[in-house]
Write a protein that holds these residues in place. Structure first.
Motif, PDB file in Angstrom:
ATOM      1  N   TYR A 723      26.440  -1.805 -20.791  1.00 15.60           N
ATOM      2  CA  TYR A 723      26.901  -2.376 -22.047  1.00 15.60           C
ATOM      3  C   TYR A 723      26.994  -3.892 -21.962  1.00 15.60           C
ATOM      4  CZ  TYR A 723      28.249   2.447 -22.979  1.00 15.60           C
ATOM      5  OH  TYR A 723      28.234   3.805 -23.161  1.00 15.60           O
ATOM      6  N   VAL A 724      26.963  -4.530 -23.138  1.00 15.23           N
ATOM      7  CA  VAL A 724      27.250  -5.959 -23.267  1.00 15.23           C
ATOM      8  C   VAL A 724      28.741  -6.082 -23.538  1.00 15.23           C
ATOM      9  CG1 VAL A 724      26.844  -8.053 -24.622  1.00 15.23           C
ATOM     10  CG2 VAL A 724      24.946  -6.489 -24.103  1.00 15.23           C
ATOM     11  N   VAL A 725      29.395  -7.011 -22.827  1.00 12.86           N
ATOM     12  CA  VAL A 725      30.852  -7.106 -22.925  1.00 12.86           C
ATOM     13  C   VAL A 725      31.245  -8.363 -23.672  1.00 12.86           C
ATOM     14  CG1 VAL A 725      33.019  -7.167 -21.663  1.00 12.86           C
ATOM     15  CG2 VAL A 725      31.070  -5.882 -20.744  1.00 12.86           C
ATOM     16  N   SER A 726      32.187  -8.192 -24.636  1.00 11.48           N
ATOM     17  CA  SER A 726      32.757  -9.327 -25.358  1.00 11.48           C
ATOM     18  C   SER A 726      34.269  -9.301 -25.180  1.00 11.48           C
ATOM     19  CB  SER A 726      32.403  -9.247 -26.853  1.00 11.48           C
ATOM     20  OG  SER A 726      33.080 -10.250 -27.578  1.00 11.48           O
ATOM     21  N   VAL A 727      34.789 -10.311 -24.441  1.00  7.92           N
ATOM     22  CA  VAL A 727      36.230 -10.378 -24.220  1.00  7.92           C
ATOM     23  C   VAL A 727      36.863 -11.190 -25.342  1.00  7.92           C
ATOM     24  CG1 VAL A 727      38.073 -11.082 -22.651  1.00  7.92           C
ATOM     25  CG2 VAL A 727      35.910 -10.200 -21.726  1.00  7.92           C
ATOM     26  N   SER A 728      37.751 -10.578 -26.094  1.00  2.93           N
ATOM     27  CA  SER A 728      38.375 -11.234 -27.241  1.00  2.93           C
ATOM     28  C   SER A 728      39.342 -12.318 -26.791  1.00  2.93           C
ATOM     29  CB  SER A 728      39.130 -10.205 -28.090  1.00  2.93           C
ATOM     30  OG  SER A 728      39.851 -10.851 -29.118  1.00  2.93           O
ATOM     31  N   ALA A 742      44.204  -4.239 -22.217  1.00  2.00           N
ATOM     32  CA  ALA A 742      45.094  -3.448 -23.061  1.00  2.00           C
ATOM     33  C   ALA A 742      44.333  -2.370 -23.809  1.00  2.00           C
ATOM     34  CB  ALA A 742      45.820  -4.337 -24.065  1.00  2.00           C
ATOM     35  N   ALA A 743      43.105  -2.681 -24.246  1.00  2.00           N
ATOM     36  CA  ALA A 743      42.326  -1.721 -25.029  1.00  2.00           C
ATOM     37  C   ALA A 743      40.876  -2.183 -25.088  1.00  2.00           C
ATOM     38  CB  ALA A 743      42.903  -1.607 -26.439  1.00  2.00           C
ATOM     39  N   VAL A 744      40.002  -1.234 -25.382  1.00  2.00           N
ATOM     40  CA  VAL A 744      38.601  -1.555 -25.630  1.00  2.00           C
ATOM     41  C   VAL A 744      38.190  -0.936 -26.953  1.00  2.00           C
ATOM     42  CG1 VAL A 744      37.973  -1.734 -23.192  1.00  2.00           C
ATOM     43  CG2 VAL A 744      37.799   0.474 -24.350  1.00  2.00           C
ATOM     44  N   ASN A 745      37.162  -1.511 -27.554  1.00  2.00           N
ATOM     45  CA  ASN A 745      36.640  -0.997 -28.813  1.00  2.00           C
ATOM     46  C   ASN A 745      35.120  -1.055 -28.748  1.00  2.00           C
ATOM     47  OD1 ASN A 745      35.738  -0.722 -31.542  1.00  2.00           O
ATOM     48  ND2 ASN A 745      37.795  -1.279 -32.234  1.00  2.00           N
ATOM     49  N   PRO A 746      34.420   0.069 -28.918  1.00  2.00           N
ATOM     50  CA  PRO A 746      34.905   1.427 -29.185  1.00  2.00           C
ATOM     51  C   PRO A 746      35.720   1.997 -28.015  1.00  2.00           C
ATOM     52  CG  PRO A 746      32.614   1.203 -29.811  1.00  2.00           C
ATOM     53  CD  PRO A 746      32.973  -0.011 -29.008  1.00  2.00           C
ATOM     54  N   PHE A 761      40.046  -6.247 -25.062  1.00  2.00           N
ATOM     55  CA  PHE A 761      41.249  -6.974 -25.465  1.00  2.00           C
ATOM     56  C   PHE A 761      42.236  -6.982 -24.312  1.00  2.00           C
ATOM     57  CE2 PHE A 761      39.354  -4.923 -29.166  1.00  2.00           C
ATOM     58  CZ  PHE A 761      39.129  -6.021 -29.975  1.00  2.00           C
ATOM     59  N   LEU A 762      42.697  -8.161 -23.952  1.00  2.00           N
ATOM     60  CA  LEU A 762      43.628  -8.304 -22.838  1.00  2.00           C
ATOM     61  C   LEU A 762      45.065  -8.236 -23.344  1.00  2.00           C
ATOM     62  CD1 LEU A 762      41.834 -11.143 -20.836  1.00  2.00           C
ATOM     63  CD2 LEU A 762      41.595  -8.655 -20.605  1.00  2.00           C
TER      64      LEU A 762
END
Length: 812
Positions: A723-728, A742-746, A761-762
């Protein structure tokens, strides 16, 4: 001289002559001779059964602490060696000074009785053996006629007692008779037997009685009401002194000892304590009542309920139970804190704790005082944790706690965590084609999520985290309503009123998956305990053994367990229910160790639930109004000094469960759940959504679960998965440590094509402050049309970690 004659000629012969003298006034008119009467006397029935007299039964917790005492008569049997020697001397001195010399009949006393009988009185002296016989006959009377026969003032009763006394002296030793008498005699004020009397009047054991105290008790047996030392202290003291004088007269004590005993002020010696009888005074009254109900309603303990109730209250049972005092205290403190017993809104909280793998009940608490007067604020005799056949109510709709049964049914059919449905993301949906267990087609069902927000049920994981009604409606339709019902029943869930889920009176309905059925917290907790145990179902158990001293046996009660679902299905459900703590409806309600849970709120917030478990303890909490949750919903209420506009599963039941479990699991080893089986990591047989049909091959196993990992670990794992990862840049509040994921989406488990983007999301930590946009709610249902629960679910921008879900509309 008379006793000497008896020794020479035989007690039986003398007794016959004495009996003739007693009987002649009654029979002389018809010409019966003394010899005939004596012969008839010796031929009378003489074999008297001497069963132990009724005594109190005791209920213990699992560590031996006393929960309650249950009895018809306050009596505790003890051996003669556990009775003070001065007590034995006192009772013999005043009641039968020749006890150790005669053969069961006080010849001198009986002669005097004969003379009084001839003078027109049937009153007369009796030996201790005769008095023991009379008490045995009274205590063993099974009906009113036998009771009257044992206490009637008549020659016939005297003859029976005399004949039984003679035989008893041949069968029992003098010490055995004395022991039996002191255990069976009534000492007044509800105290039967010398042990209970010593405890009741003087606050000590019979073995520790001093001379003055023993003489007081011995003096009371002739007229227990007249010489009741609590009510008639002066009369009792005068009678004590008579006993002491008699003990001096026959040489049992010296005059100096008697004088010292007489100098004691009886009023100063008294330490009266009222015995606690039954469940009302117990600190664990509702568990106590459950134990009583278990004994009285179970055929294994007797042929009928009347017989079982008598056994419980007269056999001196030692009943050992499963209750853990510390866990019980934790549960009681929590329910009382959030829903005080005398709250003016009349709401109630009920909680039960069960050990997975055994079914043993560790705690049973509710925010009510135990008592029969339902009109008193905060008082009830109804046990809201259990079913109606065990002293409980007819149950309450359980809301979205039932969604776990749909998950289990789906996994059992081989569906994976990525199972998704077209329309499951919509804020409302209409389901058609549901069938009951008879094959009948149900009417179309329209239901909603919270407001106009989409539910976010893109997968089984997302649907569970957000408690998305529309997702579970589709899942139930796909799995089959009857299969979901059968799964619930297989896990031990049943209606609290005893009806089945699919019968002519309570037919299966569309909203079963949303918890529209009335059940008890016990059934929900025990079903969740089955998930915790790895699929082994155990019958709820409150009693481990019953020691029946009268029968000389101990009844051991083993756990009744069997496998109901596979380990894989149980592990899969546990994995899904753990996700609710990771940005889902139970976020912020963690207990510092691995746990799985589900909230539940019924239609219109009529009732709120929380059910959850660790691998070694399961619990469920119900909050609602016993007057009728639909008529008295959880809206606009003041509880525990706080105002609630609307109560959801995560609002009050969640914190009750959290505080209870934190305390209750302190001494339990921390265990983790098994990993989710890899076979569930993919999608299922539901209709694929747009994410699953995007260009590119799907990554097997779906999005890895990286919640709780460091940013670097998570990125590496996701990239390795393809997957490609995008850290918010926006962090969210969660139970995870600050700076970790804390969570990932999807959501974890969602099947995506290779090269798809996964948002990370951290965490700010549980005390941190989340982004203002991270405030989405959820709801889940109960009522025939649906249910709802709301939790502090974070969301971020246009990609909510946990989308808002459902407050459904009632089925029309």
């Amino acid at each position: 001289m008379v006793q000497r004659i008896a020794q020479l000629f035989g007690v039986g012969v003398i007794a016959g002559i004495l009996v003739a003298a007693l009987a002649l006034p009654a029979v002389g008119g018809i010409g019966i001779t003394a010899r005939n009467v004596a012969t008839g006397f010796m031929n009378m029935p003489s074999d008297l059964e001497t069963p132990p007299p009724p005594q109190r039964s005791t209920i213990y917790d699992r560590e031996g602490g006393v929960i309650a005492e249950i009895y018809d008569k306050n009596r505790e049997l003890v051996d003669l060696e556990d009775m003070s020697p001065v007590m034995q001397d006192a009772i013999i001195s005043i009641e039968d000074s020749g006890f150790y010399e005669h053969g069961g009949i006080d010849i001198g006393g009986t002669f005097r009785a004969a003379l009084r009988t001839l003078a027109g009185s049937t009153q007369g002296g009796s030996s201790l053996t005769q008095q023991y016989v009379k008490n045995v006959l009274v205590e063993s009377a099974d009906n009113q006629d036998e009771q009257e026969e044992a206490t009637e003032t008549s020659i016939a009763r005297k003859l029976r007692e005399l004949r039984y006394a003679l035989t008893l002296e041949k069968r029992m030793t003098k010490d055995e008779i004395l022991q039996g008498y002191l255990n069976i005699a009534y000492f007044g004020d509800g105290a039967y037997g010398v042990e209970s009397a010593a405890q009741h009047f003087f606050g000590k054991k019979a073995a520790d009685l001093e001379l003055s105290e023993a003489a007081t008790l011995a003096g009371a047996v002739r007229y227990p009401y007249l010489y009741n030392m609590r009510l008639n202290t002066e009369d009792a003291q005068d009678r004590r002194d008579v006993v002491l004088d008699r003990m001096v007269q026959i040489g049992r004590i010296t005059e100096e000892e008697a004088a010292e005993a007489k100098a004691a002020d009886l009023e100063d010696q008294l330490d009266v304590s009222n015995p606690s009888n039954g469940c009302v005074p117990s600190d664990q009254p509702f568990f106590c009542d459950y134990v009583v109900q278990e004994i009285e309603k179970s055929e294994r303990f007797g042929e009928n309920e009347t017989e079982r109730a008598r056994w419980l209250r007269t056999a001196g049972l030692e009943i050992h139970t499963t209750l853990d005092a510390d866990m019980q205290e934790a549960a009681q403190d929590a329910v009382d804190k959030y829903v005080p017993r005398k709250n003016k809104s009349k709401k109630v909280a009920a909680e039960i704790l069960i050990e997975p793998g055994t079914g043993e009940i560790r705690g049973m608490a509710q925010s009510r005082n135990y008592g029969p007067d339902e009109s008193k604020l905060g008082e009830t005799s109804i046990n809201f944790t259990t079913d109606s056949d065990r002293g409980g109510s007819t149950g309450f709709q359980a809301g979205s706690t039932f969604k776990a049964f749909a998950l289990a049914a789906a996994l059992e059919q081989g569906k994976g965590f990525g199972t998704s449905y077209s329309g499951a993301n919509d804020s409302s949906t209409t389901i058609t084609g549901n069938r009951n267990c008879d094959g009948g087609t149900l009417a179309p069902w329209t239901l909603s999520n919270a407001g106009d927000t989409k539910g976010g049920g893109s997968s089984m994981v997302a649907g569970t985290k957000g408690s998305v009604n529309t997702y579970f409606a589709h899942l139930q339709r796909d799995v089959g309503l009857c299969n979901v019902i059968e799964m619930a029943e297989n896990l031990g869930v049943k209606r609290a009123d005893g009806q089945s889920f699919d019968n002519p009176h309570t037919q299966a309905n569309n909203s079963f998956v949303l918890g529209s059925e009335e059940v008890s917290p016990l059934r929900v907790a025990n079903a969740y305990a089955t998930f915790a145990s790895g699929g082994t179902y155990c019958e709820p158990q409150a009693i481990t053994s019953i020691e029946d001293k009268q029968a000389g046996k101990t009844i051991e009660i083993e756990s009744e367990c069997e496998r109901r679902i596979s380990e894989d299905v149980a592990a899969g459900v546990s994995y899904l229910l753990q996700q609710t703590f990771k940005g889902g409806t139970t976020t912020g309600l963690g207990i510092g160790r691995p746990a799985a849970a589900k909230t539940g709120t019924t239609d219109g917030s009529a009732a709120a639930w929380f059910a959850g478990y660790t691998p070694n303890l399961a619990g469920s909490v119900f909050v609602g109004d016993p007057r009728g949750p639909q008529n008295y919903p959880l809206r606009g209420v003041n509880l525990g000094g706080r105002y609630y506009g609307t109560v959801y599963g995560a609002t009050i039941p969640g914190p009750i469960w959290q505080e209870t479990m934190r305390e209750a699991t302190e001494e339990l080893p921390e265990k983790g759940f098994p990993s989710a089986p890899s076979k569930y990591r993919g999608g299922g047989s539901g209709a694929p959504d747009a994410e699953q049909t995007a260009s590119g091959a799907s990554v097997e196993g779906g999005v890895p679960d990286v919640v709780g990992q460091s940013e670097g670990q998570a990125v590496a794992a996701l990239e390795e998965a393809g997957y490609v990862v995008s850290v918010s840049g926006t962090r969210v509040r969660s139970d995870e440590a600050e700076g970790t994921v804390a969570a990932v989406n999807p959501d974890p488990g969602t099947v995506l094509p290779e090269g798809a983007t996964v948002n990370v999301f951290l965490s700010t930590g549980s005390s941190g402050r989340a982004s203002p946009s991270a405030d989405a709610g959820d709801g889940d249902g109960g009522g025939r049309g649906g249910s709802g629960d709301r939790g502090p679910d974070p969301g971020v921008g246009t990609h909510p970690v946990v989308p808002a879900s459902e407050v459904p509309r009632r089925e029309e």
